[in-house]
Scaffold this motif. Sequence first.
Motif, mmCIF file in Angstrom:
data_model
loop_
_atom_site.group_PDB
_atom_site.id
_atom_site.type_symbol
_atom_site.label_atom_id
_atom_site.label_comp_id
_atom_site.label_asym_id
_atom_site.label_seq_id
_atom_site.Cartn_x
_atom_site.Cartn_y
_atom_site.Cartn_z
ATOM 1 N N ASP A 30 33.989 55.190 38.376
ATOM 2 C CA ASP A 30 34.063 53.734 38.267
ATOM 3 C C ASP A 30 34.467 53.122 39.617
ATOM 4 N N ILE A 31 33.648 52.204 40.122
ATOM 5 C CA ILE A 31 33.982 51.584 41.408
ATOM 6 C C ILE A 31 35.246 50.731 41.315
ATOM 7 N N TYR A 32 35.605 50.288 40.101
ATOM 8 C CA TYR A 32 36.796 49.452 39.924
ATOM 9 C C TYR A 32 38.033 50.250 39.519
ATOM 10 N N SER A 33 37.927 51.573 39.551
ATOM 11 C CA SER A 33 39.104 52.406 39.326
ATOM 12 C C SER A 33 40.113 52.142 40.447
ATOM 13 N N PRO A 34 41.402 52.070 40.126
ATOM 14 C CA PRO A 34 42.401 51.862 41.188
ATOM 15 C C PRO A 34 42.311 52.909 42.296
ATOM 16 N N LYS A 35 41.973 54.157 41.942
ATOM 17 C CA LYS A 35 41.860 55.220 42.948
ATOM 18 C C LYS A 35 40.662 54.970 43.868
ATOM 19 N N THR A 36 39.555 54.491 43.287
ATOM 20 C CA THR A 36 38.392 54.159 44.114
ATOM 21 C C THR A 36 38.742 53.028 45.068
ATOM 22 N N LEU A 37 39.400 52.007 44.546
ATOM 23 C CA LEU A 37 39.773 50.854 45.362
ATOM 24 C C LEU A 37 40.682 51.242 46.517
ATOM 25 N N ARG A 38 41.674 52.082 46.231
ATOM 26 C CA ARG A 38 42.593 52.498 47.290
ATOM 27 C C ARG A 38 41.837 53.279 48.376
ATOM 28 N N PHE A 58 39.318 43.458 37.062
ATOM 29 C CA PHE A 58 39.899 44.663 37.637
ATOM 30 C C PHE A 58 41.127 44.258 38.440
ATOM 31 N N TYR A 59 41.912 45.234 38.859
ATOM 32 C CA TYR A 59 43.116 44.892 39.621
ATOM 33 C C TYR A 59 43.227 45.761 40.869
ATOM 34 N N GLU A 66 42.138 41.633 52.373
ATOM 35 C CA GLU A 66 40.725 42.006 52.497
ATOM 36 C C GLU A 66 39.879 41.188 51.518
ATOM 37 N N ALA A 67 40.369 41.049 50.302
ATOM 38 C CA ALA A 67 39.634 40.270 49.298
ATOM 39 C C ALA A 67 39.481 38.824 49.752
ATOM 40 N N LEU A 68 40.564 38.210 50.159
ATOM 41 C CA LEU A 68 40.526 36.815 50.591
ATOM 42 C C LEU A 68 39.630 36.633 51.817
ATOM 43 N N ALA A 69 39.671 37.593 52.738
ATOM 44 C CA ALA A 69 38.852 37.504 53.945
ATOM 45 C C ALA A 69 37.366 37.551 53.629
ATOM 46 N N ASN A 70 37.031 38.147 52.474
ATOM 47 C CA ASN A 70 35.629 38.238 52.060
ATOM 48 C C ASN A 70 35.267 37.212 50.991
ATOM 49 N N GLY A 71 36.096 36.167 50.886
ATOM 50 C CA GLY A 71 35.796 35.067 49.982
ATOM 51 C C GLY A 71 36.052 35.339 48.516
ATOM 52 N N ILE A 72 36.838 36.374 48.225
ATOM 53 C CA ILE A 72 37.128 36.729 46.831
ATOM 54 C C ILE A 72 38.522 36.226 46.481
ATOM 55 N N VAL A 73 38.584 35.264 45.565
ATOM 56 C CA VAL A 73 39.861 34.678 45.156
ATOM 57 C C VAL A 73 40.299 35.316 43.837
ATOM 58 N N PRO A 74 41.443 35.976 43.804
ATOM 59 C CA PRO A 74 41.921 36.578 42.563
ATOM 60 C C PRO A 74 42.136 35.529 41.469
ATOM 61 N N VAL A 75 42.001 35.961 40.238
ATOM 62 C CA VAL A 75 42.299 35.087 39.098
ATOM 63 C C VAL A 75 43.788 34.806 39.070
ATOM 64 N N ARG A 76 44.570 35.859 39.289
ATOM 65 C CA ARG A 76 46.029 35.711 39.298
ATOM 66 C C ARG A 76 46.655 36.781 40.174
ATOM 67 N N VAL A 77 47.837 36.485 40.673
ATOM 68 C CA VAL A 77 48.593 37.436 41.489
ATOM 69 C C VAL A 77 50.032 37.464 40.991
ATOM 70 N N PHE A 78 50.569 38.670 40.787
ATOM 71 C CA PHE A 78 51.958 38.865 40.378
ATOM 72 C C PHE A 78 52.748 39.347 41.588
ATOM 73 N N PHE A 98 50.446 42.442 43.092
ATOM 74 C CA PHE A 98 49.489 42.932 42.093
ATOM 75 C C PHE A 98 48.471 41.833 41.815
ATOM 76 N N SER A 99 47.208 42.080 42.159
ATOM 77 C CA SER A 99 46.168 41.060 42.031
ATOM 78 C C SER A 99 45.156 41.422 40.958
ATOM 79 N N VAL A 100 44.683 40.414 40.244
ATOM 80 C CA VAL A 100 43.650 40.583 39.224
ATOM 81 C C VAL A 100 42.463 39.710 39.620
ATOM 82 N N ALA A 101 41.262 40.305 39.608
ATOM 83 C CA ALA A 101 40.066 39.564 40.000
ATOM 84 C C ALA A 101 38.930 39.838 39.024
ATOM 85 N N LYS A 102 37.926 38.978 39.052
ATOM 86 C CA LYS A 102 36.739 39.175 38.228
ATOM 87 C C LYS A 102 35.827 40.203 38.887
ATOM 88 N N HIS A 103 35.048 40.912 38.068
ATOM 89 C CA HIS A 103 34.044 41.819 38.603
ATOM 90 C C HIS A 103 33.162 41.076 39.610
#
Length: 263
Positions: free
Chosen positions: A150-158, A30-31, A40-52, A91-96
Amino acid sequence: MTTITSRNNRLIIETAKLSSKKYRDENGLFYFEGRKLLNEALANGIVPVRVFLTEKNASLADTLPAECEKYLVSDEVYAKLSEEKSPEGVFSVAKHLDSLHNFATIYNGVKCERCFAAVSVRDPGNLGTLMRTAAALGTDRLILSSDCADIYSPKTLRASMGALFRIKTVRCSDIVSTLSCLPEKGIVPMAACLSEKAVTLGKCDLPENVCFVVGNEGHGLDASVVGACAGGEIIIPMTSGAESLNVSSAASILLWEDYRRRI
């Protein structure tokens, strides 16, 4: 950091497909956009696969973990990825987040967790706001029916403002059986709905470990769901003439009432 200047780059084309829920589910990715969600992701130990990153954000690459792929892209290339009207250029991409979010037939989690249930909440903004409030008010886990947004919808995430990275969720294919089984775990579900049998919030004694259940924005809760709630039904008192509350607003009131008892 690798530079990408073409909108037809294979990685850009594949990443742009993450706007589709089907593609997100198939690839377990998801992105999310912006510095705040990335932090927020990094603070919770979540490392993105890639960042643009666009040029104005290039220095951010030096602060990212080594295992994260970093790409510098032009504004034109970034525009192919982003759905924001005023993109920030991150723009970040991470695993579920399988350790936080999972699917089940029914919920078989830890006994006496603080739970809140949402059934058929279809609007991603409402779901994200609910997640944000639940995380802020001490909920251990959200129980979602399989037809929620969908919890991974961009609107849900925002709307969640990073709460997605902290709160546990379980999406249940059989929500009626899930609610019926909760009392065995010391959790008492109560349906938030209008009915003659409903007790009034603030004027009744709540179960020690209550799990409030809210329903669809337009249709509320089905009779089968209400019938599965061992704690009965509850209503939020409102002024005369008020028809109903937005589901995320109603959830906020219920969550606060439960939290208030514990502080």
